[in-house]
Design a protein around this motif. Structure first.
Motif, PDB file in Angstrom:
ATOM      1  N   ALA A 124       0.818  -1.215   0.000  1.00  0.00           N
ATOM      2  CA  ALA A 124       0.000   0.000   0.000  1.00  0.00           C
ATOM      3  C   ALA A 124       0.846   1.257   0.000  1.00  0.00           C
ATOM      4  CB  ALA A 124      -0.940  -0.006   1.211  1.00  0.00           C
ATOM      5  N   ARG A 125       2.093   1.149   0.448  1.00  0.00           N
ATOM      6  CA  ARG A 125       3.006   2.310   0.456  1.00  0.00           C
ATOM      7  C   ARG A 125       3.923   2.308  -0.754  1.00  0.00           C
ATOM      8  NH1 ARG A 125       2.784   0.300   5.576  1.00  0.00           N
ATOM      9  NH2 ARG A 125       4.739  -0.840   5.327  1.00  0.00           N
ATOM     10  N   GLY A 126       3.678   1.411  -1.718  1.00  0.00           N
ATOM     11  CA  GLY A 126       4.412   1.456  -2.978  1.00  0.00           C
ATOM     12  C   GLY A 126       5.472   0.396  -3.142  1.00  0.00           C
ATOM     13  N   LYS A 127       5.679  -0.500  -2.192  1.00  0.00           N
ATOM     14  CA  LYS A 127       6.720  -1.506  -2.326  1.00  0.00           C
ATOM     15  C   LYS A 127       6.333  -2.536  -3.378  1.00  0.00           C
ATOM     16  CE  LYS A 127       8.633  -1.278   2.362  1.00  0.00           C
ATOM     17  NZ  LYS A 127       8.935  -2.063   3.592  1.00  0.00           N
ATOM     18  N   GLY A 128       7.302  -2.882  -4.235  1.00  0.00           N
ATOM     19  CA  GLY A 128       7.078  -3.933  -5.226  1.00  0.00           C
ATOM     20  C   GLY A 128       5.946  -3.653  -6.177  1.00  0.00           C
ATOM     21  N   ARG A 129       5.783  -2.399  -6.620  1.00  0.00           N
ATOM     22  CA  ARG A 129       4.703  -1.992  -7.523  1.00  0.00           C
ATOM     23  C   ARG A 129       3.333  -2.317  -6.928  1.00  0.00           C
ATOM     24  NH1 ARG A 129       5.583  -2.782 -13.821  1.00  0.00           N
ATOM     25  NH2 ARG A 129       4.287  -0.902 -13.727  1.00  0.00           N
ATOM     26  N   GLY A 130       3.266  -2.292  -5.607  1.00  0.00           N
ATOM     27  CA  GLY A 130       2.019  -2.640  -4.935  1.00  0.00           C
ATOM     28  C   GLY A 130       0.886  -1.689  -5.241  1.00  0.00           C
ATOM     29  N   LYS A 131       1.220  -0.408  -5.446  1.00  0.00           N
ATOM     30  CA  LYS A 131       0.166   0.581  -5.713  1.00  0.00           C
ATOM     31  C   LYS A 131      -0.530   0.307  -7.039  1.00  0.00           C
ATOM     32  CE  LYS A 131       1.579   4.522  -2.956  1.00  0.00           C
ATOM     33  NZ  LYS A 131       1.953   5.951  -2.977  1.00  0.00           N
ATOM     34  N   GLU A 132       0.248  -0.086  -8.059  1.00  0.00           N
ATOM     35  CA  GLU A 132      -0.366  -0.389  -9.344  1.00  0.00           C
ATOM     36  C   GLU A 132      -1.278  -1.610  -9.247  1.00  0.00           C
ATOM     37  OE1 GLU A 132       2.751   0.284  -8.819  1.00  0.00           O
ATOM     38  OE2 GLU A 132       3.624   1.561 -10.365  1.00  0.00           O
ATOM     39  N   VAL A 133      -0.821  -2.626  -8.509  1.00  0.00           N
ATOM     40  CA  VAL A 133      -1.622  -3.835  -8.346  1.00  0.00           C
ATOM     41  C   VAL A 133      -2.927  -3.529  -7.631  1.00  0.00           C
ATOM     42  CG1 VAL A 133      -1.689  -6.112  -7.266  1.00  0.00           C
ATOM     43  CG2 VAL A 133       0.407  -5.323  -8.380  1.00  0.00           C
ATOM     44  N   ILE A 134      -2.851  -2.752  -6.550  1.00  0.00           N
ATOM     45  CA  ILE A 134      -4.047  -2.446  -5.765  1.00  0.00           C
ATOM     46  C   ILE A 134      -4.981  -1.528  -6.541  1.00  0.00           C
ATOM     47  CG2 ILE A 134      -4.850  -1.338  -3.644  1.00  0.00           C
ATOM     48  CD1 ILE A 134      -2.351  -2.394  -2.279  1.00  0.00           C
ATOM     49  N   ALA A 135      -4.421  -0.645  -7.394  1.00  0.00           N
ATOM     50  CA  ALA A 135      -5.271   0.222  -8.214  1.00  0.00           C
ATOM     51  C   ALA A 135      -6.130  -0.597  -9.169  1.00  0.00           C
ATOM     52  CB  ALA A 135      -4.408   1.223  -8.991  1.00  0.00           C
ATOM     53  N   VAL A 136      -5.564  -1.672  -9.727  1.00  0.00           N
ATOM     54  CA  VAL A 136      -6.336  -2.552 -10.600  1.00  0.00           C
ATOM     55  C   VAL A 136      -7.379  -3.309  -9.783  1.00  0.00           C
ATOM     56  CG1 VAL A 136      -6.216  -4.509 -12.186  1.00  0.00           C
ATOM     57  CG2 VAL A 136      -4.439  -2.769 -12.228  1.00  0.00           C
ATOM     58  N   ALA A 137      -7.015  -3.705  -8.566  1.00  0.00           N
ATOM     59  CA  ALA A 137      -7.955  -4.430  -7.706  1.00  0.00           C
ATOM     60  C   ALA A 137      -9.162  -3.578  -7.363  1.00  0.00           C
ATOM     61  CB  ALA A 137      -7.247  -4.883  -6.432  1.00  0.00           C
ATOM     62  N   ARG A 138      -8.988  -2.269  -7.240  1.00  0.00           N
ATOM     63  CA  ARG A 138     -10.109  -1.379  -6.932  1.00  0.00           C
ATOM     64  C   ARG A 138     -11.119  -1.339  -8.081  1.00  0.00           C
ATOM     65  NH1 ARG A 138      -9.603   2.438  -2.756  1.00  0.00           N
ATOM     66  NH2 ARG A 138     -10.951   3.862  -3.906  1.00  0.00           N
ATOM     67  N   SER A 139     -10.670  -1.610  -9.301  1.00  0.00           N
ATOM     68  CA  SER A 139     -11.575  -1.578 -10.457  1.00  0.00           C
ATOM     69  C   SER A 139     -12.290  -2.908 -10.669  1.00  0.00           C
ATOM     70  CB  SER A 139     -10.796  -1.214 -11.724  1.00  0.00           C
ATOM     71  OG  SER A 139      -9.899  -2.260 -12.076  1.00  0.00           O
ATOM     72  N   ALA A 140     -11.943  -3.949  -9.901  1.00  0.00           N
ATOM     73  CA  ALA A 140     -12.553  -5.266 -10.083  1.00  0.00           C
ATOM     74  C   ALA A 140     -13.887  -5.339  -9.354  1.00  0.00           C
ATOM     75  CB  ALA A 140     -11.608  -6.355  -9.583  1.00  0.00           C
ATOM     76  N   ASP A 141     -14.752  -6.234  -9.824  1.00  0.00           N
ATOM     77  CA  ASP A 141     -16.030  -6.474  -9.158  1.00  0.00           C
ATOM     78  C   ASP A 141     -15.866  -7.348  -7.925  1.00  0.00           C
ATOM     79  OD1 ASP A 141     -17.826  -5.097 -11.061  1.00  0.00           O
ATOM     80  OD2 ASP A 141     -17.128  -6.630 -12.450  1.00  0.00           O
ATOM     81  N   ALA A 142     -14.902  -8.248  -7.962  1.00  0.00           N
ATOM     82  CA  ALA A 142     -14.633  -9.128  -6.825  1.00  0.00           C
ATOM     83  C   ALA A 142     -13.140  -9.424  -6.798  1.00  0.00           C
ATOM     84  CB  ALA A 142     -15.434 -10.424  -6.920  1.00  0.00           C
ATOM     85  N   ILE A 143     -12.657  -9.840  -5.639  1.00  0.00           N
ATOM     86  CA  ILE A 143     -11.237 -10.122  -5.447  1.00  0.00           C
ATOM     87  C   ILE A 143     -11.088 -11.590  -5.046  1.00  0.00           C
ATOM     88  CG2 ILE A 143      -9.195  -9.597  -4.052  1.00  0.00           C
ATOM     89  CD1 ILE A 143     -10.233  -6.741  -3.833  1.00  0.00           C
ATOM     90  N   LEU A 144     -10.166 -12.271  -5.705  1.00  0.00           N
ATOM     91  CA  LEU A 144      -9.830 -13.654  -5.371  1.00  0.00           C
ATOM     92  C   LEU A 144      -8.405 -13.665  -4.832  1.00  0.00           C
ATOM     93  CD1 LEU A 144     -10.541 -16.665  -5.368  1.00  0.00           C
ATOM     94  CD2 LEU A 144      -9.700 -16.787  -7.722  1.00  0.00           C
ATOM     95  N   ILE A 145      -8.278 -13.805  -3.522  1.00  0.00           N
ATOM     96  CA  ILE A 145      -6.970 -13.840  -2.873  1.00  0.00           C
ATOM     97  C   ILE A 145      -6.479 -15.284  -2.873  1.00  0.00           C
ATOM     98  CG2 ILE A 145      -5.733 -13.517  -0.700  1.00  0.00           C
ATOM     99  CD1 ILE A 145      -7.409 -11.121  -0.127  1.00  0.00           C
ATOM    100  N   VAL A 146      -5.341 -15.506  -3.527  1.00  0.00           N
ATOM    101  CA  VAL A 146      -4.757 -16.841  -3.636  1.00  0.00           C
ATOM    102  C   VAL A 146      -3.677 -16.983  -2.569  1.00  0.00           C
ATOM    103  CG1 VAL A 146      -3.672 -18.506  -5.174  1.00  0.00           C
ATOM    104  CG2 VAL A 146      -5.223 -16.775  -6.106  1.00  0.00           C
ATOM    105  N   LEU A 147      -3.778 -18.032  -1.755  1.00  0.00           N
ATOM    106  CA  LEU A 147      -2.853 -18.262  -0.646  1.00  0.00           C
ATOM    107  C   LEU A 147      -2.240 -19.650  -0.771  1.00  0.00           C
ATOM    108  CD1 LEU A 147      -5.252 -16.901   2.099  1.00  0.00           C
ATOM    109  CD2 LEU A 147      -3.218 -15.722   1.274  1.00  0.00           C
ATOM    110  N   ASP A 148      -1.014 -19.767  -0.278  1.00  0.00           N
ATOM    111  CA  ASP A 148      -0.328 -21.057  -0.233  1.00  0.00           C
ATOM    112  C   ASP A 148      -0.700 -21.746   1.073  1.00  0.00           C
ATOM    113  OD1 ASP A 148       1.387 -23.219  -0.156  1.00  0.00           O
ATOM    114  OD2 ASP A 148       3.072 -22.119  -1.038  1.00  0.00           O
TER     115      ASP A 148
END
Length: 407
Positions: free
Chosen positions: A113-137
């Protein structure tokens, strides 16, 4: 704050601190992004297609790219090292006559959320999605708390997962001061809820506003209403690689809220063939709230091969939304609709624009006759607009023909 004892005496102090933290956090994020706008960035601008959009979010090497390749016909690059995916890779899931856009996003890390690892770009795309699928190991979740970390990162940027907007009416005004009222007892705001509300508004320099609470809200919910830029998204947690853990651990993960367990590699709860049905696709369909509506013409059989897919998360599932999906002219000339199916009390039922449709309903739209259209007060304006478009089209065709002859 975590060490402060929560009681009537400290409730006002804690509410003030939460409002200040929320304000400072939003100011910090805007300052780091260099402005109030947040672009997708190079490689992250993906056109919005299909009936719904799902964003795959997770840490590196949890199987997001393999999951995308299994759900869709798109082949995303897969490797044994981390950060294989560096841009947004879109794919289309064909399921029950609908087209669901699935986005494979690069893996994010703590501090995204503070910009590490292009996190802001990823989260910006997530805000435009209708639903979020969080994949976990599933094999790493017990030690690393990946689910909790991802929830905190998304909450920091204003995403509220599996929550609904609080029933609070907030309206700014030019004068008159602050008026706070509620229709239910407010037990979560302490003994003096009005005092806490006034202090939160004071932090955001709001001096004139009306607030009406219709449910028992918390301080965090009140802050979200005042800020006004929160997004409420359905979220499904998919625990991948369950073939690497014990049966007891799988049972524990499966019982967690909003969770689905499986293994893409072993084919547990997800079919290797993207055309076959499985538990994961069924759960995604449920979280997206999609509804298939079949249309029919007068005197003909309904078209069961090409349904109109409506979404509760976008335009809703009313007959008005169906008309808007087909044609704006159909909505303008709408008279009534005949409905067959689970939402109808009898077959057929004559319904208006506000009737809520259910999955599998058959609908016949009946438009107004010419005499009914002539009685409309906007009829002359509609006819004039149609005539203007016709003459303009005819004039442009003539001008284009003359240009070709001169050339």
């Amino acid at each position: 704050m975590s060490r402060t004892q929560k009681n009537k005496a400290t409730n006002y102090h804690l509410g003030t601190l939460k409002a200040k933290i929320a304000k400072l956090r939003s100011e910090l994020l805007i300052e780091q992004s260099g402005g109030s706008g947040s672009g997708g960035g190079e490689g992250f601008d993906v056109a919005r297609l299909g009936d719904a959009r799902v964003a795959l979010i997770g840490f590196p090497s949890v199987g997001k790219s393999t999951l995308l390749s299994t759900l869709t016909e798109t082949k995303s690059e897969v490797a044994a090292y981390e950060f294989t995916t560096l841009t947004c890779v879109p794919g289309t899931l064909q399921y029950k006559g609908s087209r669901i856009q699935v986005l494979d996003l690069p893996g994010i890390i703590e501090g995204a959320a503070r910009g590490k690892g292009r996190g802001k770009e990823v989260i910006a795309v997530a805000r435009s999605a209708d639903a979020i699928l969080i994949v976990l190991d599933a094999g790493k979740e017990g030690l690393n708390r990946h689910r909790e970390i991802l929830e905190e990162e998304l909450e920091t940027v204003g995403l509220r997962l599996n929550q609904r907007p609080p029933e609070v009416t907030f309206r700014k005004k030019a004068s008159g001061g602050i008026k706070f009222a509620s229709t239910v007892p407010l037990t979560k705001l302490g003994p003096e809820p009005e005092k806490i509300a006034l202090n939160i508004l004071r932090e955001y320099r709001i001096s004139n506003a009306d607030i009406l609470a219709r449910e028992d809200i918390t301080v965090d919910q009140l802050v979200d209403v005042v800020v006004g830029n929160r997004l409420y998204k359905p979220c499904l947690y998919f625990y991948n690689k369950i073939d690497t853990i014990t049966v007891e651990e799988v049972d524990q993960l499966a019982r967690m809220p909003h969770s689905c367990v499986g293994s893409v590699k072993a084919g547990f709860n997800i079919s290797p063939d993207h055309r076959e049905d499985d538990l994961l696709k069924q759960t995604i369909w449920k979280y997206l709230g999609l509804t298939r509506i079949y249309t029919k013409r007068k005197g003909q059989q309904p078209d069961l091969n090409d349904p109109v897919v409506l979404s509760k998360l976008r335009k809703g599932t009313a007959i008005k939304s169906l008309c808007m999906n087909v044609s704006s002219q159909m909505l303008r000339d709408f008279n009534f609709a005949l409905v067959w199916g689970k939402s109808a009390k009898h077959a057929p039922q004559r319904c208006g624009l506000s009737h809520q449709l259910l999955d599998g309903d058959v609908v016949q739209i009946v438009t107004m006759t010419n005499n009914q259209q002539k009685q409309d007060k906007n009829y002359q304006k509609i006819v004039q607009n149609y005539a203007d478009k016709y003459h303009k089209k005819k004039f442009d065709a003539k001008k284009q023909k003359q240009t070709k002859l001169r050339g």
